[in-house]
Design an enzyme around this catalytic site. Structure first.
Site, mmCIF file in Angstrom:
data_model
loop_
_atom_site.group_PDB
_atom_site.id
_atom_site.type_symbol
_atom_site.label_atom_id
_atom_site.label_comp_id
_atom_site.label_asym_id
_atom_site.label_seq_id
_atom_site.Cartn_x
_atom_site.Cartn_y
_atom_site.Cartn_z
ATOM 1 N N CYS A 102 -13.450 80.495 121.287
ATOM 2 C CA CYS A 102 -14.678 80.818 120.534
ATOM 3 C C CYS A 102 -14.942 82.320 120.420
ATOM 4 O O CYS A 102 -15.772 82.733 119.609
ATOM 5 C CB CYS A 102 -15.872 80.110 121.155
ATOM 6 S SG CYS A 102 -15.692 78.322 121.123
ATOM 7 N N HIS A 136 -22.076 84.142 118.565
ATOM 8 C CA HIS A 136 -21.343 82.869 118.460
ATOM 9 C C HIS A 136 -22.361 81.737 118.462
ATOM 10 O O HIS A 136 -23.313 81.732 119.244
ATOM 11 C CB HIS A 136 -20.383 82.739 119.648
ATOM 12 C CG HIS A 136 -19.752 81.388 119.743
ATOM 13 N ND1 HIS A 136 -19.176 80.751 118.656
ATOM 14 C CD2 HIS A 136 -19.601 80.528 120.791
ATOM 15 C CE1 HIS A 136 -18.702 79.584 119.040
ATOM 16 N NE2 HIS A 136 -18.956 79.421 120.321
ATOM 17 N N ASN A 187 -20.927 74.028 116.305
ATOM 18 C CA ASN A 187 -20.089 75.072 116.907
ATOM 19 C C ASN A 187 -18.725 75.052 116.198
ATOM 20 O O ASN A 187 -17.951 74.106 116.373
ATOM 21 C CB ASN A 187 -19.937 74.784 118.405
ATOM 22 C CG ASN A 187 -19.104 75.827 119.134
ATOM 23 O OD1 ASN A 187 -18.414 76.629 118.508
ATOM 24 N ND2 ASN A 187 -19.156 75.799 120.449
HETATM 25 O O1 UT7 Z 1 -18.244 77.540 122.266
HETATM 26 C C1 UT7 Z 1 -17.862 77.883 123.566
HETATM 27 C C2 UT7 Z 1 -19.007 77.987 124.430
HETATM 28 N N1 UT7 Z 1 -19.662 76.686 124.560
HETATM 29 C C3 UT7 Z 1 -20.917 76.670 124.940
HETATM 30 O O2 UT7 Z 1 -21.504 77.712 125.042
HETATM 31 C C4 UT7 Z 1 -21.568 75.350 125.314
HETATM 32 C C5 UT7 Z 1 -22.380 75.561 126.559
HETATM 33 N N2 UT7 Z 1 -23.057 74.374 127.048
HETATM 34 C C6 UT7 Z 1 -24.056 73.769 126.378
HETATM 35 O O3 UT7 Z 1 -24.370 74.127 125.276
HETATM 36 C C7 UT7 Z 1 -24.835 72.685 127.082
HETATM 37 O O4 UT7 Z 1 -24.449 72.642 128.435
HETATM 38 C C8 UT7 Z 1 -24.614 71.277 126.440
HETATM 39 C C9 UT7 Z 1 -25.320 71.210 125.081
HETATM 40 C C10 UT7 Z 1 -23.148 70.989 126.288
HETATM 41 C C11 UT7 Z 1 -25.223 70.205 127.341
HETATM 42 O O5 UT7 Z 1 -26.599 70.484 127.567
HETATM 43 P P1 UT7 Z 1 -27.170 70.455 129.057
HETATM 44 O O6 UT7 Z 1 -28.621 70.670 128.960
HETATM 45 O O7 UT7 Z 1 -26.382 71.450 129.870
HETATM 46 O O8 UT7 Z 1 -26.917 68.971 129.516
HETATM 47 P P2 UT7 Z 1 -26.051 68.404 130.744
HETATM 48 O O9 UT7 Z 1 -24.607 68.505 130.433
HETATM 49 O O10 UT7 Z 1 -26.574 69.012 132.025
HETATM 50 O O11 UT7 Z 1 -26.469 66.893 130.723
HETATM 51 C C12 UT7 Z 1 -27.832 66.466 130.942
HETATM 52 C C13 UT7 Z 1 -27.879 64.970 130.760
HETATM 53 C C14 UT7 Z 1 -26.822 64.209 131.576
HETATM 54 O O12 UT7 Z 1 -27.379 62.977 131.953
HETATM 55 P P3 UT7 Z 1 -27.949 62.764 133.450
HETATM 56 O O13 UT7 Z 1 -26.785 63.018 134.359
HETATM 57 O O14 UT7 Z 1 -29.058 63.777 133.607
HETATM 58 O O15 UT7 Z 1 -28.418 61.350 133.413
HETATM 59 C C15 UT7 Z 1 -25.731 63.969 130.555
HETATM 60 O O16 UT7 Z 1 -24.950 62.812 130.873
HETATM 61 O O17 UT7 Z 1 -27.621 64.650 129.371
HETATM 62 C C16 UT7 Z 1 -26.528 63.728 129.303
HETATM 63 N N3 UT7 Z 1 -25.797 64.004 128.078
HETATM 64 C C17 UT7 Z 1 -26.105 63.457 126.895
HETATM 65 N N4 UT7 Z 1 -27.078 62.590 126.553
HETATM 66 C C18 UT7 Z 1 -27.142 62.245 125.264
HETATM 67 C C19 UT7 Z 1 -24.729 64.820 127.917
HETATM 68 N N5 UT7 Z 1 -24.352 64.821 126.616
HETATM 69 C C20 UT7 Z 1 -25.194 63.974 125.979
HETATM 70 C C21 UT7 Z 1 -25.321 63.569 124.651
HETATM 71 N N6 UT7 Z 1 -26.311 62.714 124.332
HETATM 72 N N7 UT7 Z 1 -24.506 64.015 123.666
#
Ligand code: UT7
Length: 322
Positions: free
Chosen positions: A116, A249, A279
């Site tokens: 990225c 980005h 993205n």
């Molecule tokens: O391009 C290169 C760089 N990439 C980035 O910069 C991406 C960086 N990361 C992010 O943008 C975020 O971490 C995400 C958008 C990927 C995820 O957001 P988050 O607030 O960090 O969520 P999380 O991964 O901590 O997950 C929170 C909850 C989990 O459930 P529990 O364990 O709390 O029950 C996940 O299983 O959300 C759940 N979850 C989802 N729920 C519905 C994870 N993905 C999804 C989804 N839909 N698509």
């Protein structure tokens, strides 16, 4: 003294926008529109149809950039293309693009792979070629078809990425355009965002899909993007208050807002396309730049900070005056 300056931008998004609800229902993803919008800011993304390759998206973006710069393809004397989703293992997507553009002048063409932040790596590379005096007119491209490496059942990645390409023409100039660049990498963090598979003996070996530890990437991104922004602003002899625009980005609206806040920039100074593009990895910064230029939002003489972070881990920034 030779400077490099952007003389034209172009971009291309394939097909119609695909909204969150349609994506989730057609691919059977266990997610919701509310979750995706709230956690990432993404509402739509574009997907390339079967048979279309990264070089095809790059071709469209480059034709638009060349037209904006008033240049013919054979005036280009360098092509640097960033992608993590190349047409083939080899030849490079840059040489395929060179052929599709009808460039027969023998100019160097090569890919850079920094996921990225690939476009920042490509831009910094082309800037150094031009400032050395060896080349005068470069095409700098980011082109990606991430939809080909998504596991649709992995909701931590499948709702985030989209396809597209962005390009710019970078030319030698007596006026400063690219004022400063900074690139970094730290391979110790390579496992938190990776496609860890490869091909051996004609077979895919290992996992051929994008896997990401989202929260770890999020924390890392917020930290290094603020650091590299400050580094490149200082290298240009400027202060954050002198920036007209932040063009980061486009991975997550919350990461962009965090960077803007650390630089004490009002949210309106941050160019946002993640809501409509998702993205697009190495394509996201040139796509956002082109959209901002063509809409009239970002204009000649204005100063913008471009920055990116991605797998590797890699990160970088460029301070530019348009
Ligand atoms: O391009 C290169 C760089 N990439 C980035 O910069 C991406 C960086 N990361 C992010 O943008 C975020 O971490 C995400 C958008 C990927 C995820 O957001 P988050 O607030 O960090 O969520 P999380 O991964 O901590 O997950 C929170 C909850 C989990 O459930 P529990 O364990 O709390 O029950 C996940 O299983 O959300 C759940 N979850 C989802 N729920 C519905 C994870 N993905 C999804 C989804 N839909 N698509």
């Amino acid at each position: 003294m030779i400077h490099s300056r952007i003389t034209g931008t172009g971009s291309y998004l394939p097909g119609a926008p695909v909204g969150n609800a349609v994506l989730i229902s057609t691919r059977g993803i266990d997610s919701s529109d509310d979750w995706i919008v709230e956690r990432s800011g993404i509402r739509f993304r574009h997907f390339a149809p079967a048979g279309i390759a990264a070089s095809d998206l790059a071709l469209q973006a480059c034709q638009r950039a060349l037209e904006a710069a008033g240049r013919q393809p054979n005036e280009v004397d360098l092509i640097v293309l960033a992608t993590s989703t190349p047409d083939f293992i080899f030849p490079s997507t840059a040489t395929i693009l060179q052929d599709k553009l009808g460039i027969t002048n023998g100019c160097p063409a090569f890919d850079v792979q920094a996921v990225c932040s690939g476009f920042l790596y490509a831009l910094a590379t082309a800037d150094k070629f031009i400032r050395s005096g060896s080349h005068r007119c470069a095409l700098v491209v980011g082109a990606e078809i991430f939809s080909r490496i998504l596991d649709w059942q992995d909701r931590g990645t499948s709702v985030l990425f989209g396809d597209g390409a962005g390009a710019l023409v970078l030319e030698a100039s007596d006026r400063p355009g690219i004022r400063a660049t900074a690139l970094h990498a730290d391979g110790r963090h390579r496992d938190i965002l990776a496609v860890a598979g490869h091909v051996c003996g004609g077979q895919p070996v290992g996992d051929p899909f994008v896997r990401m530890d989202g929260p770890a990437v999020f924390k890392f991104a917020v930290k290094v993007l603020a650091e590299v922004a400050e580094e490149v602003i200082a290298a240009a002899g400027m202060t954050p208050a002198q920036l007209d625009w932040l063009i980061p980005h486009q991975a997550n609206i919350r990461i962009m807002q965090a960077t803007a806040k650390k630089l004490r920039l009002p949210a309106e100074k941050c160019i946002v396309t993640v809501d409509r593009h998702g993205n697009t990895s190495a394509a996201s910064v040139p796509l956002a730049l082109d959209e901002a230029v063509r809409s009239g939002k970002v204009g000649a003489g204005e100063t913008a900070l471009l920055e990116g972070v991605g797998g590797g881990f890699t990160w970088g920034a460029a301070l530019i005056t348009l």
